[in-house]
Design a protein around this motif. Structure first.
Motif, PDB file in Angstrom:
ATOM      1  N   UNK A  61       0.807  -1.214   0.000  1.00  0.00           N
ATOM      2  CA  UNK A  61       0.000   0.000   0.000  1.00  0.00           C
ATOM      3  C   UNK A  61       0.842   1.266   0.000  1.00  0.00           C
ATOM      4  N   UNK A  62       2.139   1.163   0.246  1.00  0.00           N
ATOM      5  CA  UNK A  62       2.987   2.345   0.242  1.00  0.00           C
ATOM      6  C   UNK A  62       4.239   2.162   1.077  1.00  0.00           C
ATOM      7  N   UNK A  63       5.036   3.215   1.117  1.00  0.00           N
ATOM      8  CA  UNK A  63       6.307   3.199   1.850  1.00  0.00           C
ATOM      9  C   UNK A  63       6.350   4.409   2.776  1.00  0.00           C
ATOM     10  N   UNK A  64       6.637   4.157   4.058  1.00  0.00           N
ATOM     11  CA  UNK A  64       6.760   5.214   5.051  1.00  0.00           C
ATOM     12  C   UNK A  64       8.182   5.180   5.597  1.00  0.00           C
ATOM     13  N   UNK A  65       8.830   6.341   5.548  1.00  0.00           N
ATOM     14  CA  UNK A  65      10.164   6.474   6.128  1.00  0.00           C
ATOM     15  C   UNK A  65      10.099   7.529   7.222  1.00  0.00           C
ATOM     16  N   UNK A  66      10.882   7.323   8.271  1.00  0.00           N
ATOM     17  CA  UNK A  66      11.057   8.339   9.296  1.00  0.00           C
ATOM     18  C   UNK A  66      12.524   8.718   9.256  1.00  0.00           C
ATOM     19  N   UNK A  67      12.772  10.016   9.130  1.00  0.00           N
ATOM     20  CA  UNK A  67      14.141  10.539   9.047  1.00  0.00           C
ATOM     21  C   UNK A  67      14.339  11.564  10.146  1.00  0.00           C
ATOM     22  N   UNK A  68      15.601  11.816  10.466  1.00  0.00           N
ATOM     23  CA  UNK A  68      15.917  12.772  11.524  1.00  0.00           C
ATOM     24  C   UNK A  68      17.053  13.679  11.076  1.00  0.00           C
ATOM     25  N   UNK A  69      16.974  14.943  11.505  1.00  0.00           N
ATOM     26  CA  UNK A  69      18.087  15.874  11.347  1.00  0.00           C
ATOM     27  C   UNK A  69      18.929  15.751  12.609  1.00  0.00           C
ATOM     28  N   UNK A  70      20.226  15.474  12.435  1.00  0.00           N
ATOM     29  CA  UNK A  70      21.118  15.245  13.568  1.00  0.00           C
ATOM     30  C   UNK A  70      22.184  16.329  13.606  1.00  0.00           C
TER      31      UNK A  70
END
Length: 154
Positions: A61-70
């Motif tokens: 159904x889709x792709x979910x990414x979680x990213x962070x600024x470090x």
């Protein structure tokens, strides 16, 4: 010899009938769930500076990414990327089913984080397809409450 032949005929018919039933049954296409939640962990301290991947969920159904600024080895803000596009807003959460949010342990009314920042000890994406247009909302855990960061319609 005759009895062995008689035993093999029913077994062969049963096997052929089972194969025919399996071949005749079409693969059922399942719809996505009306309410879903995917949880992600925060990055451990000491991560290299810059944009870092914190989590990935991929389905048909889709792709979910979680990213962070470090910066300085610590994550300063997290954000959701949905099907390759960064999700920034809106400042207020879009209309979502209260039943869906409550079932995923998000208190209503929804707490909000400052626009443009998202922090927390864990993160959750709630996907609500039960009311109107499907919505994916991103939350960060602040203490014991999930606080809204961003959302988009699907």
């Amino acid at each position: 010899m005759l009895s062995a032949h008689l035993l093999s005929v029913p077994a062969a018919l049963l096997l052929a009938g089972g194969v025919a039933v399996l071949a005749a049954a079409p693969a059922e296409a399942k719809d996505p769930p009306s309410c879903a939640a995917i949880s992600f962990r925060s990055l451990p301290g000491g991560a290299p500076d810059g944009e870092q991947d914190a989590g990935l969920y991929k389905s048909r159904f889709g792709k979910i990414e979680v990213k962070a600024d470090v910066k300085g080895g610590q994550a300063t803000s997290y954000y959701m990327v949905l099907n390759g596009k960064k999700v920034d807003g809106p400042a207020n959460p879009p209309k979502m089913s209260e039943a869906c949010l409550k079932s995923k342990h998000v208190k209503v009314p929804v707490a909000k984080q400052a626009q443009g920042t998202c922090t927390g000890s864990r993160f959750r994406v709630v996907v609500d397809r039960s009311s109107g247009k499907p919505v994916a909302a991103f939350f960060g855990l602040q203490g014991e409450d999930w606080a809204y960061c961003s959302a988009t319609t699907l």
